[in-house]
Write a protein that holds these residues in place. Structure first.
Motif, PDB file in Angstrom:
ATOM      1  N   ALA A 149       0.837  -1.206   0.000  1.00  0.00           N
ATOM      2  CA  ALA A 149       0.000   0.000   0.000  1.00  0.00           C
ATOM      3  C   ALA A 149       0.867   1.249   0.000  1.00  0.00           C
ATOM      4  O   ALA A 149       0.573   2.228  -0.704  1.00  0.00           O
ATOM      5  CB  ALA A 149      -0.917  -0.014   1.222  1.00  0.00           C
ATOM      6  N   ILE A 153       0.923   4.099  -3.043  1.00  0.00           N
ATOM      7  CA  ILE A 153       0.717   5.530  -2.800  1.00  0.00           C
ATOM      8  C   ILE A 153       1.863   6.343  -3.392  1.00  0.00           C
ATOM      9  O   ILE A 153       1.647   7.348  -4.085  1.00  0.00           O
ATOM     10  CB  ILE A 153       0.588   5.796  -1.291  1.00  0.00           C
ATOM     11  N   ASP A 221      -5.343   6.830  -3.301  1.00  0.00           N
ATOM     12  CA  ASP A 221      -6.093   6.818  -2.051  1.00  0.00           C
ATOM     13  C   ASP A 221      -7.100   5.672  -2.033  1.00  0.00           C
ATOM     14  O   ASP A 221      -7.266   4.984  -1.020  1.00  0.00           O
ATOM     15  CB  ASP A 221      -6.808   8.163  -1.878  1.00  0.00           C
ATOM     16  N   GLY A 222      -7.768   5.443  -3.159  1.00  0.00           N
ATOM     17  CA  GLY A 222      -8.745   4.364  -3.230  1.00  0.00           C
ATOM     18  C   GLY A 222      -8.106   2.993  -3.109  1.00  0.00           C
ATOM     19  O   GLY A 222      -8.605   2.123  -2.383  1.00  0.00           O
ATOM     20  N   ASN A 224      -5.300   2.304  -1.683  1.00  0.00           N
ATOM     21  CA  ASN A 224      -4.818   2.173  -0.304  1.00  0.00           C
ATOM     22  C   ASN A 224      -5.947   1.735   0.622  1.00  0.00           C
ATOM     23  O   ASN A 224      -5.766   0.861   1.480  1.00  0.00           O
ATOM     24  CB  ASN A 224      -4.223   3.496   0.158  1.00  0.00           C
ATOM     25  N   ASN A 225      -7.129   2.335   0.468  1.00  0.00           N
ATOM     26  CA  ASN A 225      -8.272   1.950   1.302  1.00  0.00           C
ATOM     27  C   ASN A 225      -8.684   0.502   1.064  1.00  0.00           C
ATOM     28  O   ASN A 225      -9.014  -0.234   2.007  1.00  0.00           O
ATOM     29  CB  ASN A 225      -9.450   2.881   1.032  1.00  0.00           C
ATOM     30  N   ILE A 226      -8.657   0.068  -0.201  1.00  0.00           N
ATOM     31  CA  ILE A 226      -9.027  -1.313  -0.517  1.00  0.00           C
ATOM     32  C   ILE A 226      -8.052  -2.296   0.110  1.00  0.00           C
ATOM     33  O   ILE A 226      -8.441  -3.299   0.717  1.00  0.00           O
ATOM     34  CB  ILE A 226      -9.088  -1.510  -2.050  1.00  0.00           C
ATOM     35  N   GLU A 228      -6.000  -1.793   2.651  1.00  0.00           N
ATOM     36  CA  GLU A 228      -6.058  -1.753   4.114  1.00  0.00           C
ATOM     37  C   GLU A 228      -7.285  -2.492   4.630  1.00  0.00           C
ATOM     38  O   GLU A 228      -7.228  -3.140   5.676  1.00  0.00           O
ATOM     39  CB  GLU A 228      -6.072  -0.292   4.589  1.00  0.00           C
ATOM     40  N   ASP A 229      -8.410  -2.384   3.897  1.00  0.00           N
ATOM     41  CA  ASP A 229      -9.607  -3.125   4.297  1.00  0.00           C
ATOM     42  C   ASP A 229      -9.381  -4.630   4.219  1.00  0.00           C
ATOM     43  O   ASP A 229      -9.836  -5.390   5.087  1.00  0.00           O
ATOM     44  CB  ASP A 229     -10.795  -2.725   3.426  1.00  0.00           C
ATOM     45  N   ARG A 230      -8.679  -5.076   3.186  1.00  0.00           N
ATOM     46  CA  ARG A 230      -8.427  -6.521   3.043  1.00  0.00           C
ATOM     47  C   ARG A 230      -7.494  -7.009   4.127  1.00  0.00           C
ATOM     48  O   ARG A 230      -7.651  -8.141   4.614  1.00  0.00           O
ATOM     49  CB  ARG A 230      -7.795  -6.794   1.670  1.00  0.00           C
TER      50      ARG A 230
END
Length: 233
Positions: A149, A153, A221-222, A224-226, A228-230
């Protein structure tokens, strides 16, 4: 004669030489895309190698790498780019090589800090106790699971920065040269006609620069969020 936007055969109008602006916008992508990938590849690969060596090995290796990154980081990027342009020629690939090299310290510092943080975790100690090879621990458990991630970024932000640098230098005449199309030299050429009421030759590439850089930032950013959620699941 410049054709206005939405004219027959010219969706975004034409420039002062009668060239289709939309076609030149599409062709202008190649001015930054491959050079931008070159800059990102240099900064990420160099930063990962130096960051891993600094954070995982430590000791004298860390000291030498710290001195090197501080030395590279102390030189102003724009000054180095102008020196390269003066020594060789206004070539975008030379400029992106300089950008990639000067981007190494930022990536190396981020990776080294991440490695030092992970080295204190139990799963690294467990992996060492189980006899896993060092390259497996570094490539799989540190880089792939915990640093991807961070690298994404830096990659997306680096591409946005590459676009901004390329268009800025092309606008000033140090980047991509006419007749090759670049969003930067399109803005520069169209700016001469802006006050005459012919705003579209400069506005169209300027908006393309704005939305493309914004898009890369939102993409990073998107993603990274995906990721981090996984990891949290």
């Amino acid at each position: 004669m410049m054709a206005a936007p939405l004219s027959e055969g010219y969706l975004l109008g034409s420039d002062f030489m009668g060239r289709d602006i939309l076609s030149r916008l599409v062709m202008g992508i190649q001015a930054y895309f491959l050079p931008g990938l070159l800059a990102i590849s240099i900064s990420l690969s160099g930063g990962v190698v130096l960051g891993i060596l600094s954070g995982y090995r430590g000791g004298r290796v860390e000291t030498i790498i710290t001195y090197f990154t501080n030395l590279v980081d102390s030189f102003p990027r724009l000054v180095l780019i102008l020196l390269v342009v003066a020594a060789f020629k206004p070539d975008i690939y030379y400029i992106m090589v300089v950008m990639g090299i000067t981007g190494i310290p930022t990536v190396a510092t981020a990776i080294a800090n991440k490695v030092r943080f992970l080295a204190q975790k139990n799963f690294i100690e467990a992996a060492i106790a189980l006899g896993l090879r060092t390259r497996v621990i570094i490539l799989k458990h540190i880089l792939w699971y915990n640093c991807r991630a961070l690298l994404i970024i830096h990659g997306t932000l680096g591409m946005g920065e590459a676009i901004l640098l390329e268009t800025s230098l092309s606008y000033l005449g140090f980047g991509v040269q006419e007749p090759v199309s670049s969003w930067g030299n399109m803005v520069q050429a169209g700016a001469n006609y802006f006050l005459q009421g012919n705003f579209w030759p400069a506005t169209a590439p300027a908006l393309a620069i704005l939305f493309t850089i914004l898009g890369f930032n939102l993409l990073g950013d998107g993603l990274n969020n995906i990721l981090e959620d996984r990891r949290g699941r």
